[in-house]
Design an enzyme around this catalytic site. Structure first.
Site, mmCIF file in Angstrom:
data_model
loop_
_atom_site.group_PDB
_atom_site.id
_atom_site.type_symbol
_atom_site.label_atom_id
_atom_site.label_comp_id
_atom_site.label_asym_id
_atom_site.label_seq_id
_atom_site.Cartn_x
_atom_site.Cartn_y
_atom_site.Cartn_z
ATOM 1 N N ARG A 256 7.564 -147.371 17.385
ATOM 2 C CA ARG A 256 8.018 -148.139 18.790
ATOM 3 C C ARG A 256 9.295 -147.553 19.019
ATOM 4 O O ARG A 256 10.225 -147.826 18.209
ATOM 5 C CB ARG A 256 7.741 -149.733 18.486
ATOM 6 C CG ARG A 256 8.145 -150.275 19.778
ATOM 7 C CD ARG A 256 7.764 -151.749 19.954
ATOM 8 N NE ARG A 256 8.809 -152.595 20.566
ATOM 9 C CZ ARG A 256 8.576 -153.886 20.857
ATOM 10 N NH1 ARG A 256 7.379 -154.478 20.427
ATOM 11 N NH2 ARG A 256 9.417 -154.740 21.375
ATOM 12 N N ASP B 239 7.450 -163.843 28.656
ATOM 13 C CA ASP B 239 7.470 -163.066 27.621
ATOM 14 C C ASP B 239 7.237 -164.223 26.326
ATOM 15 O O ASP B 239 7.935 -165.241 25.866
ATOM 16 C CB ASP B 239 8.879 -162.543 27.137
ATOM 17 C CG ASP B 239 8.428 -161.151 26.485
ATOM 18 O OD1 ASP B 239 7.934 -161.091 25.362
ATOM 19 O OD2 ASP B 239 8.871 -159.987 27.189
ATOM 20 N N SER C 4 5.415 -156.461 23.139
ATOM 21 C CA SER C 4 6.214 -156.125 24.335
ATOM 22 C C SER C 4 6.248 -155.049 24.860
ATOM 23 O O SER C 4 6.123 -154.713 26.185
ATOM 24 C CB SER C 4 7.696 -156.847 24.370
ATOM 25 O OG SER C 4 7.708 -158.269 24.137
ATOM 26 N N ASP D 66 9.345 -165.288 23.401
ATOM 27 C CA ASP D 66 9.133 -164.432 22.423
ATOM 28 C C ASP D 66 10.183 -164.426 21.612
ATOM 29 O O ASP D 66 10.067 -164.466 20.281
ATOM 30 C CB ASP D 66 8.841 -162.974 22.993
ATOM 31 C CG ASP D 66 8.478 -161.982 22.012
ATOM 32 O OD1 ASP D 66 7.746 -162.183 21.256
ATOM 33 O OD2 ASP D 66 9.078 -160.971 22.093
ATOM 34 N N ASP E 48 3.111 -160.937 28.885
ATOM 35 C CA ASP E 48 2.715 -159.649 27.972
ATOM 36 C C ASP E 48 1.983 -159.699 26.681
ATOM 37 O O ASP E 48 1.364 -158.935 26.467
ATOM 38 C CB ASP E 48 4.158 -158.661 27.895
ATOM 39 C CG ASP E 48 5.204 -159.546 26.900
ATOM 40 O OD1 ASP E 48 5.017 -160.850 26.966
ATOM 41 O OD2 ASP E 48 6.068 -159.198 26.363
ATOM 42 N N HIS E 49 2.192 -160.825 26.269
ATOM 43 C CA HIS E 49 1.496 -161.342 25.012
ATOM 44 C C HIS E 49 1.838 -162.649 24.542
ATOM 45 O O HIS E 49 2.784 -163.662 25.209
ATOM 46 C CB HIS E 49 1.964 -160.542 23.917
ATOM 47 C CG HIS E 49 3.300 -160.450 23.507
ATOM 48 N ND1 HIS E 49 3.905 -161.647 22.878
ATOM 49 C CD2 HIS E 49 4.405 -159.658 23.636
ATOM 50 C CE1 HIS E 49 5.132 -161.109 22.723
ATOM 51 N NE2 HIS E 49 5.582 -160.092 23.391
ATOM 52 N N HIS F 288 10.167 -165.863 17.912
ATOM 53 C CA HIS F 288 10.066 -165.190 16.526
ATOM 54 C C HIS F 288 10.920 -166.123 15.546
ATOM 55 O O HIS F 288 10.911 -165.744 14.194
ATOM 56 C CB HIS F 288 10.504 -163.814 16.889
ATOM 57 C CG HIS F 288 9.612 -162.855 17.234
ATOM 58 N ND1 HIS F 288 8.519 -162.621 16.746
ATOM 59 C CD2 HIS F 288 9.588 -162.145 18.459
ATOM 60 C CE1 HIS F 288 8.001 -161.734 17.419
ATOM 61 N NE2 HIS F 288 8.549 -161.288 18.438
ATOM 62 N N HIS G 51 3.433 -162.689 16.882
ATOM 63 C CA HIS G 51 2.790 -162.868 18.145
ATOM 64 C C HIS G 51 1.646 -163.547 17.856
ATOM 65 O O HIS G 51 0.765 -163.416 16.715
ATOM 66 C CB HIS G 51 2.607 -161.619 18.890
ATOM 67 C CG HIS G 51 3.849 -160.715 19.236
ATOM 68 N ND1 HIS G 51 4.037 -159.508 19.606
ATOM 69 C CD2 HIS G 51 5.133 -161.348 19.272
ATOM 70 C CE1 HIS G 51 5.389 -159.281 20.116
ATOM 71 N NE2 HIS G 51 5.964 -160.379 19.635
ATOM 72 N N ASP H 258 6.597 -159.798 13.052
ATOM 73 C CA ASP H 258 5.249 -159.572 13.266
ATOM 74 C C ASP H 258 3.887 -159.999 12.110
ATOM 75 O O ASP H 258 2.892 -159.400 12.434
ATOM 76 C CB ASP H 258 5.069 -157.855 13.673
ATOM 77 C CG ASP H 258 6.007 -157.516 14.739
ATOM 78 O OD1 ASP H 258 6.251 -158.412 15.665
ATOM 79 O OD2 ASP H 258 6.856 -156.520 14.564
ATOM 80 N N LYS I 2 15.377 -158.170 26.907
ATOM 81 C CA LYS I 2 14.207 -157.774 27.415
ATOM 82 C C LYS I 2 14.549 -156.685 28.735
ATOM 83 O O LYS I 2 13.700 -156.482 29.503
ATOM 84 C CB LYS I 2 13.444 -158.839 27.964
ATOM 85 C CG LYS I 2 13.032 -159.823 26.592
ATOM 86 C CD LYS I 2 11.758 -158.892 25.938
ATOM 87 C CE LYS I 2 11.405 -159.872 25.043
ATOM 88 N NZ LYS I 2 10.237 -159.266 23.868
#
Length: 550
Positions: free
Chosen positions: A280, A24, A75, A424, A465-466, A428, A495, A167, A356
């Site tokens: 989301r 991730d 994600s 991830d 995933d990113h 962050h 991200h 983000d 996750k």
């Protein structure tokens, strides 16, 4: 119901399992400086990248169903795409279209909430993330709804605004709060009052997920609903003051309440209407549960539960149908890889830690909570540490690896899918050293899994995933580092727009497919690739596999 898959025309099933490992937040970085993946000692990943078939996959923008290629992947959409093998229009795109076309405002739910507020002389409350990150929400959606609420005759609007800093830039809150406060002041008049009523960092209040830490939701409830907390005259004053006192970045800023002469301006009361404007689902379910659950709710003492009309921006769980009311219908993601494999009799094992866990289950299965088969599917959740991730950068890599290795050796499952959250969740935080540590811990675990795959004669697919950990410092449009007043580079907590790896380690490679993988594809191609390596043809409408005939 879906039909069983057909045997592949040229790829043979291996004697061991296929292990799909989602790293991730791990991408191929654009800049040398700030790339924690490159900075880390990752002997296993380096060896596999040098010796195995590999390619890069798109993991952002239109490749995962987002409005444009300026939109970073995330994600939710990433695991949706990986799990269903196709690209569906996702949250931000669907909400934008619904607002632009006016369909949202013509809908029964919107009309019901507006009428409730008007009939009861009540307040319309909006709760959500105030930024343009477009991962959980977008500030433009909020503004459009406020304008329509005023046009529809609502008299009072209050915003319960969460600071982002994940983000978007880690200290960018005032870039969104100041213009929003100005917008609210401008739209207000003698017959309409719109104000920010409360707020706080998204990692401190309201937006917990997977029941990792209900105290976060409890603090959000106290702040938004009860109006309990430190009082300030404005959101600007709160953010500036709390930053100076705590030195926290936006996502970790403590909660605050806006008040006039010591009285909170926006508690949530009987007769009010409430919209959670995040689209989301993962970080929306718990606060939704707090509003919608009855007397059986036992996660914390809500003190007071106002009788309100509550709605989410979208349906956050398609199985549980949560929330009961929502403004925009989410994509109907059907015929996922897991469902096809169940129909074919393939046993599957899904594992991650709490942070996750839903990504390899709920999101992977098209935003559905339940299993397709109790007999053929096993879900394992490893409890996450409840501490800031920079303090435990290894997270639960070793524990996950232990269970995966045991499962490989057991020989019961044909497909094992796992998620390592490190790139991830630690990414962050913006703490570069911690992210480097997290990559090295993950690499050690991948090395152990690779050895087990080798001994079992299986296949290991490494992808993501990113991106995130690959881009940890802010760069301007020219590619130069953004330097803060103290002379240090500005950390990046969001991200990246970078592609992600797709590396295939096939322990018993039989020469039945080309070692040159197809280029230019997106992460939705991982589903067909996984199905092929299990020895089956992918459904015709799935996005193309990276595998090709020699």
């Amino acid at each position: 119901m879906v039909e069983p898959l057909k045997k592949h025309s040229f790829i043979q099933k291996r004697r061991g399992p296929v292990v799909l490992c989602i790293m991730d937040g791990v991408g191929y970085g654009k800049y040398e400086t700030g790339d924690a993946v490159k900075a880390a000692m990752t002997e296993t990943l380096d060896e596999l990248a040098a010796s195995c078939p590999k390619t890069a996959l798109k993991a952002h923008g239109v490749a995962v169903g987002l409005p444009s290629d300026d939109d970073m992947g995330n994600s939710e959409v990433g695991h949706n795409a990986i799990g269903c093998g196709r690209v569906f229009a996702q949250g931000a795109k669907l909400v934008g279209k619904s607002i632009d076309s006016g369909r949202m405002f013509e809908g029964e739910t919107w009309q019901k909430l507006m009428n409730n507020a008007k009939d009861n002389d009540g307040t319309l409350h909006f709760i959500g993330l105030l930024s343009d990150g477009n991962v959980h929400s977008h500030v433009d959606h909020l503004k459009a709804m406020i304008v329509k609420a005023k046009e529809g005759g609502v008299k009072t609007v209050r915003i319960h605004a969460l600071l982002d800093g994940r983000d978007v830039g880690e200290m960018s809150a005032l870039d969104f709060f100041d213009p929003t406060e100005a917008f609210l002041a401008d739209i207000s008049d003698d017959n309409f009052s719109a104000r920010i009523a409360s707020g706080g960092g998204r990692m401190q209040i309201t937006m917990d997920r997977y029941q990792a830490n209900w105290s976060i939701v409890e603090k959000g409830w106290a702040t938004h609903v009860l109006g309990e907390g430190e009082l300030f005259a404005s959101a600007h004053e709160a953010i500036v003051s709390l930053r100076e006192r705590t030195e926290a970045i936006d996502q970790d800023l403590p909660p605050f309440v806006i008040a006039d002469e010591g009285v909170p301006v926006g508690t949530i009361e009987d007769g009010d209407s409430v919209i959670l404007f995040n689209f989301r689902g993962d970080r929306a379910l718990e606060i939704t549960n707090a509003f919608e659950a009855g007397d059986e709710f036992d996660k914390f003492d809500r003190i007071r539960v106002p009788k309100v009309e509550y709605a989410g921006m979208m349906e956050y769980d398609g199985d549980l149908h949560v929330p009961a009311q929502y403004l925009v219908t989410p994509p109907a993601i059907d015929r996922t890889m897991a469902e096809y494999l169940v129909a074919t009799g393939v046993k599957q094992y899904s594992i991650s830690e709490t942070q996750k866990f839903g990504h390899v289950t709920y999101f992977f299965n098209g935003n559905k909570t339940g299993k397709f088969s109790e007999e053929l599917e096993t879900y394992v959740e490893v409890p996450s540490d409840v501490v800031p991730f920079e303090q435990r950068p290894a997270m639960k890599c070793a524990d996950i690896a232990d269970k995966v290795i045991e499962t490989i050796q057991g020989g019961e499952y044909e497909l094992i899918k796992l998620n390592f959250p490190n790139g991830d969740m630690v990414g962050h935080t913006g703490v570069f050293q911690a992210v480097v540590c997290s990559m090295e811990a993950m690499d050690l675990s991948i090395g152990r899994i690779k050895k087990a795959v080798q001994e079992a004669g299986g296949v290991l697919i490494l992808s993501a995933d990113h991106g995130n950990s690959d881009d940890m410092l802010e760069h301007n449009k020219k590619g130069d580092l953004v330097i803060k007043e103290n002379g240090k580079p500005r950390a990046k907590t969001s991200h990246s727009l970078n592609p992600v790896p797709c590396i295939i380690y096939d322990a018993d490679y039989k020469g039945d497919y080309s070692e040159t993988l197809v280029e230019g594809l997106g992460i939705s191609s991982l589903a067909a690739t996984t199905i092929n390596l299990l020895g089956y043809e992918a459904p015709e409408d799935y996005d193309k596999s990276v595998l090709q005939k020699k």
